[in-house]
Design a protein around this motif. Structure first.
Motif, PDB file in Angstrom:
ATOM      1  N   GLU A 769       1.501  -0.896   0.160  1.00 51.47           N
ATOM      2  CA  GLU A 769       0.052   0.055   0.093  1.00 51.47           C
ATOM      3  C   GLU A 769       1.214   1.563   0.119  1.00 51.47           C
ATOM      4  O   GLU A 769       1.733   1.150   0.807  1.00 51.47           O
ATOM      5  CB  GLU A 769      -0.985   0.487   1.496  1.00 51.47           C
ATOM      6  CG  GLU A 769      -1.957   0.987   1.571  1.00 51.47           C
ATOM      7  CD  GLU A 769      -2.850   1.083   0.685  1.00 51.47           C
ATOM      8  OE1 GLU A 769      -3.493   2.017  -0.007  1.00 51.47           O
ATOM      9  OE2 GLU A 769      -3.277  -0.337  -0.350  1.00 51.47           O
ATOM     10  N   THR A 787      -2.490   1.579  -4.348  1.00 49.59           N
ATOM     11  CA  THR A 787      -3.415   1.061  -3.365  1.00 49.59           C
ATOM     12  C   THR A 787      -4.064  -0.380  -3.671  1.00 49.59           C
ATOM     13  O   THR A 787      -4.183  -1.026  -4.707  1.00 49.59           O
ATOM     14  CB  THR A 787      -4.159   2.020  -3.048  1.00 49.59           C
ATOM     15  OG1 THR A 787      -5.112   1.626  -2.564  1.00 49.59           O
ATOM     16  CG2 THR A 787      -5.642   2.043  -5.245  1.00 49.59           C
ATOM     17  N   ASN A 788      -4.148  -0.900  -2.391  1.00 46.49           N
ATOM     18  CA  ASN A 788      -4.734  -2.069  -2.258  1.00 46.49           C
ATOM     19  C   ASN A 788      -6.291  -2.580  -2.216  1.00 46.49           C
ATOM     20  O   ASN A 788      -6.989  -3.131  -2.319  1.00 46.49           O
ATOM     21  CB  ASN A 788      -4.224  -3.178  -1.490  1.00 46.49           C
ATOM     22  CG  ASN A 788      -2.758  -3.354  -1.540  1.00 46.49           C
ATOM     23  OD1 ASN A 788      -2.975  -4.642  -2.439  1.00 46.49           O
ATOM     24  ND2 ASN A 788      -1.269  -3.059  -0.578  1.00 46.49           N
TER      25      ASN A 788
END
Length: 801
Positions: A769, A787-788
Motif C-alpha cells: 500500500e 493501492t490495494n
C-alpha cells in the motif's frame, strides 16, 4: 506401395501445411497414436509460398510465447532430424515516419520488455546503418529486435514430418476428407477418399478450406481468403548476405533480401477477398494472377523507401491466397459444437511464425484435455453464428488484412460487416446519437454524441468530455446503461442447485431471490468464466456472463453436465429473449419511482425481486458494476423500448460502455479477458471472498493447495500523478529499475480526477500500500501510487446506498 489407411487412430490431423505438420510432430512427441491426412501434397495451398518471417512480439504474453517456442523449435530441428529448415536470424527493424506511429512502436517496445523480448529504440541514423539501401530522411525513429528471423517453409515442414515419423506418426497424402462422423456431439471418425478412420480426436488444419471441412462436422469456422502479394526482384548491388526484415508499416510494407535481390510484401489498406470456390478444390501449388494495378500504390511506397528498387529487374509479383478471421486472431482449440474436434487454422499470415508453438498447444489440448496456457484470443468459441455468413466474411476479411499494419489506436473499430446483431434498444441508441462498437456481433453504444466516428488518438481522446458527462450523470444523478448484449443462460431442473454448486466456486444453493457473484474454474483453479447468477425459483437460475463468453460458457456447462451425470438440468441460451438495463446513480430509485416502479427502493443489496416499471414486468437485481447505487432491470426484449423511454423521460441519462469501463476500473471491478483468465485463480485475483469452501466445486483441490502455499492477490489499483497521462492498458510497471508487471486495464478516472489502472504485479514490495511505481506510457515515464483498495469509494458505501 503406400501404406493402407488404418482403421483407427487416436488422433487424425487433417491438412499438411505448417499447422498440420507441427501438430502431428507434437502429438507424436507426446506418444499419441496420430496420423496426418493431406488431400494433395505436404505444404500445398498456402504454406509453400509463405514469406515465413518472424516477429516475436504479439499483443499478449501467451501469443508471444507461442512464437518464441517456434523460434526455439525451428532452430533445433535440424540437429534433431538432419533436415535443414533454412532458419536465418538477422533481426527486424520497424521504422516510424509519423508521430503516432512512433508512439505505436514505442508502446510495442515497452511491451516487449514486459514479455522478455529483446527490443530497443534506435535513431534514424542507426536504422540506416542496419539497412543501407533505405531512405531515412523522413524516418522519425525505429525499434530494433535482434532475435527475429525467417525460415524456409517447405524445409521446415519436411523437418517436422521427419521428426514425427521417427516417433511413429504416419502421413497419407492424396487423401481427401469427404465426411466427419459424430455421435452425440462427439467426433468418432473421418471419412476419406481412401476409407474411414475411426478416431477419438481430429484436428482441422486445412487453411483456407477449413470452413468447408469443419461444416462436415457441424462446426462454424469464420475465416475467408484474401489475395496476398509480394514482389521478388533480380539481384541488386549492395545486398550481400542476409539483412534484417524491414517493416515500414506507415507505407504498409515489409521488406527483406531474397537470393541477392529484394522481397517486398504488403498488407495494403484494403485487401482483395477471393471466394474458396473460385480457387477450386484442386488448388494446391498454383498462384493467382499478378495484379499490378492493385499493387501499384504499394510499389510507389516501396520505390520511395528503397531508391535502388527503381533499377531492379522484376522476377515476379507473387499472389497467393491466405485466410483471415473477423478479428485477425487465429482459431486454435476444441470447438464448442463437437467434442474431440479441434481447429488449427485461420492463421492471418502468421502461420509459419506461430505454427510451432500453436501446434504444440493444440497437441497438448488433444493429449491432455487443456491448453498449456490461456489462449482465449484464439478460442474458436469467440464468434457467434452470425459470422458464419460468407457475405459478412467476404466484407470483413479485406479490412482485417489492411489492419495488420494500421496504428493500433485505443477505441479502433472495424468498419465492415457491421449491424450483424442489433439489440432491442438499437433504434433508441441511434436516435440518441450513439457511437457503436461491435462485440460478439452485437452493436453496443460506446458513448453518446452525434453518431460521427471519433478521431482516434493515443492522447486525450475525442470522446473524453462526452464520457465525463455520462459518468457525472451516474455519479450525481442517474444514468441508464444497456446491458442487453451480456450472455444470459437459464439453468433449470431439480438438479440445478447441485449442478451449479459443482461448476461454480461460490455457494450457489442460496435462498430464492439471491444474486451470487462467482467464477467457474478448471481443475487447476484457473478462471474459466466470471459471472453473476440470480436464483429465480427453487429449480431456476439465470446466469449473466460476458457478451463474448456465452457460446464458450454454454459448451463448458454442457460438458460438465454430461461428465458429472447431472441428468435433471436444462441449459438454455436466453440472451436474445431478454433486455437488461442498468439504472445507476444516487437518484436511481427516485427515477424508477417516477417511471412507475413499486417497492424498488426497498430491495436489499445483491437481492432480486419482481416489480413493474412503466407497467413492464421486470426482474430487478440490486447490484452495481460501476460503483454507484442502482439496479439491473431485466425484462422481455419486446418491452425494452417502453422501459428505456420511461426511465429516460423520468430523468436518467443514456451512458455507454466507455463510461462503464472507466467506472469499473476506478472500483477495481475485474473483467474476464483483461484481469481474469485461466492463468489466474480467484486467490491470485483477490477474489477469495467468492469461494464456497464447503462445496465440492471444480478446482477446489488446486485452490486448497494454493492457499496452503500462501497464494497472494497479484492485482492492485494504480492512481497516476499526472492528470494528462493517457494509459490504455498493457503498460510496463517498474519498481526502481525492475519491471514488476503490467497494467491490465486503464482509463481516466473521472470521479477521482486522475488516470487509473488495474495492474498485475509479481513483486510483493511493489504491491505494498502506497508503493510508488513508474509506468511507461508510450515511451514516457509516469509515476503512480499503488493501492490495494479501489481508487474510488474503497468501502463501497455508495453502491450499497
Amino acid at each position: 506401395m503406400p501404406d493402407a489407411l488404418p482403421q483407427h487412430a487416436a488422433a487424425v490431423v487433417i491438412g499438411g501445411g505448417i499447422m498440420g505438420c507441427a501438430t502431428l510432430y507434437h502429438l507424436a512427441e507426446a506418444g499419441v497414436d496420430a496420423i496426418l491426412i493431406e488431400r494433395n501434397k505436404l505444404t500445398s495451398g498456402t504454406t509453400w509460398h509463405s514469406a515465413a518471417q518472424f516477429r516475436a512480439l504479439r499483443s499478449t504474453k501467451n501469443l508471444t510465447e507461442l512464437i518464441r517456442y517456434s523460434v526455439d523449435l525451428y532452430a533445433r530441428l535440424e540437429a534433431e532430424t538432419g533436415q535443414a529448415t533454412g532458419w536465418i536470424c538477422e533481426g527486424s527493424l520497424s521504422i516510424a515516419t509519423s508521430a503516432d506511429r512512433l508512439t505505436h512502436i514505442r508502446r510495442q517496445e515497452a511491451l516487449a520488455q514486459v514479455y522478455g523480448v529483446r527490443a530497443w529504440n534506435v535513431s534514424p541514423g542507426e536504422a540506416a546503418e542496419r539497412w543501407p539501401l533505405m531512405r531515412t530522411d523522413d524516418v522519425l525513429g525505429a525499434v530494433w529486435s535482434p532475435d527475429d528471423g525467417r525460415v524456409s517453409p517447405s524445409d521446415l515442414c519436411a523437418a517436422l514430418i521427419k521428426g514425427a515419423k521417427a516417433r511413429g506418426a504416419r502421413v497419407f497424402e492424396d487423401t481427401a476428407v469427404t465426411g466427419i462422423r459424430t455421435d452425440r456431439d462427439r467426433v468418432t471418425g473421418i471419412e476419406t477418399s481412401q476409407g474411414i478412420v475411426a478416431c477419438d480426436a481430429a484436428a482441422i488444419c486445412t487453411g483456407l478450406w477449413s470452413r468447408q471441412i469443419a461444416a462436415l462436422g457441424g462446426v462454424d469456422v469464420p475465416l475467408y481468403p484474401c489475395e496476398h502479394f509480394y514482389l521478388l526482384t533480380q539481384p541488386i548491388d549492395g545486398i550481400h548476405g542476409n539483412l534484417p526484415t524491414l517493416s515500414d508499416h506507415d507505407a504498409h510494407l515489409y521488406i527483406r533480401d531474397d537470393s541477392g535481390g529484394l522481397l517486398v510484401g504488403c498488407f495494403e489498406p484494403m485487401g482483395k477477398a477471393i471466394a474458396p470456390e473460385v480457387l477450386g478444390e484442386d488448388f494446391a501449388f498454383q498462384l493467382l494472377p499478378e495484379d499490378w494495378e492493385h499493387f501499384e500504390p504499394m510499389m510507389e511506397n516501396a520505390l520511395h523507401r528503397l531508391p535502388p528498387l527503381a533499377a531492379a529487374g522484376v522476377r515476379m509479383l507473387l499472389n497467393g491466397p491466405e485466410s483471415f478471421t473477423p478479428d485477425s486472431s487465429f482459431l486454435l482449440g476444441e470447438t464448442a459444437e463437437t467434442r474431440g474436434l479441434y481447429l488449427g487454422c485461420g492463421m492471418n499470415s502468421v502461420g509459419v511464425a506461430t505454427g510451432g508453438g500453436a501446434g504444440m498447444a493444440l497437441a497438448r489440448a488433444i493429449a491432455e484435455g487443456a491448453m498449456p496456457v490461456d489462449l482465449g484470443e484464439a478460442d474458436p468459441a469467440r464468434f457467434p453464428a452470425c459470422w458464419n455468413s460468407a457475405a459478412a466474411l467476404a466484407a470483413r476479411a479485406p479490412e482485417v488484412l489492411g489492419k495488420h499494419y494500421e496504428i493500433a489506436y485505443p477505441g479502433r473499430q472495424y468498419r465492415s460487416a457491421r449491424g450483424l446483431r442489433k439489440g432491442p434498444l438499437d433504434d433508441q441508441h441511434r436516435a440518441a446519437g450513439a457511437v457503436f462498437s461491435q462485440v460478439f456481433g452485437w452493436e453496443r453504444p460506446m458513448f453518446f454524441a452525434d453518431g460521427a466516428p471519433p478521431k482516434l488518438s493515443f492522447g486525450r481522446p475525442d470522446w473524453h468530455d462526452r464520457v465525463a458527462a455520462e459518468v457525472d450523470a451516474a455519479h450525481r444523478e442517474a444514468a441508464v446503461f444497456d446491458l442487453s448484449s451480456f450472455g444470459k443462460i437459464a439453468v433449470s431442473g431439480t438438479d440445478a442447485a447441485a449442478f451449479l454448486d459443482r461448476v461454480c466456486a461460490n455457494k450457489m444453493n442460496r435462498p430464492v431471490g439471491r444474486a451470487i457473484y462467482t467464477q467457474m474454474l478448471n481443475a487447476l483453479g484457473g478462471i474459466v468464466s466470471d459471472l453473476t447468477a440470480v436464483r429465480l425459483g427453487p429449480d431456476d437460475y439465470r446466469l449473466s456472463v460476458g457478451t463474448s463468453a456465452v457460446k464458450r460458457d454454454m459448451a463448458w456447462l454442457t460438458r460438465q453436465q454430461v461428465d458429472g451425470g447431472f441428468k435433471n438440468v436444462t441449459l438454455t441460451d436466453v440472451t436474445e429473449d431478454f433486455a437488461v438495463i442498468g439504472l445507476m446513480g444516487p437518484q436511481a430509485a427516485s427515477v424508477a419511482e417516477a417511471a412507475g416502479a413499486v417497492a424498488l427502493s426497498d430491495l436489499g443489496y445483491f437481492r432480486a425481486g419482481k416489480v413493474y416499471v412503466a407497467d413492464v414486468p421486470v426482474t430487478a437485481v440490486r447490484l452495481s458494476y460501476v460503483g454507484e447505487a442502482g439496479c439491473e432491470l431485466t425484462c422481455p426484449a419486446a418491452d425494452a423500448t417502453r422501459l428505456w423511454q420511461a426511465l429516460v423521460k423520468a430523468g436518467a441519462r443514456p451512458a455507454g460502455t466507455l463510461a462503464q469501463t472507466a467506472m469499473r476500473i476506478e472500483k477495481r471491478f475485474l473483467s474476464f479477458g483483461h484481469e481474469l483468465d485461466t492463468d489466474i485463480s480467484p486467490l491470485q485475483a483477490g477474489l477469495g471472498f467468492t469461494l464456497g469452501w464447503d462445496t465440492d466445486f471444480i478446482g477446489r483441490d488446486a485452490l486448497l493447495a494454493q492457499r496452503n502455499g500462501g497464494a497472494q492477490n497479484r492485482l492492485v489499483s494504480l492512481v497516476l500523478d499526472d492528470a494528462d497521462a493517457w494509459p490504455h492498458g498493457h503498460e510496463p510497471v517498474r519498481l526502481g529499475d525492475q519491471i514488476v508487471g503490467k497494467t491490465t486495464s486503464a482509463a481516466f478516472g473521472f470521479r477521482v480526477g486522475r488516470p487509473v489502472a488495474i495492474a498485475d504485479l509479481s513483486d510483493h514490495e511493489a504491491r505494498a500500500e502506497g508503493a510508488r511505481v513508474l509506468l511507461d506510457v508510450g515511451g514516457d515515464p509516469h509515476r503512480a501510487t499503488v493501492t490495494n483498495r479501489p481508487a474510488f469509494d474503497p468501502d463501497g458505501s455508495r453502491m450499497r446506498g
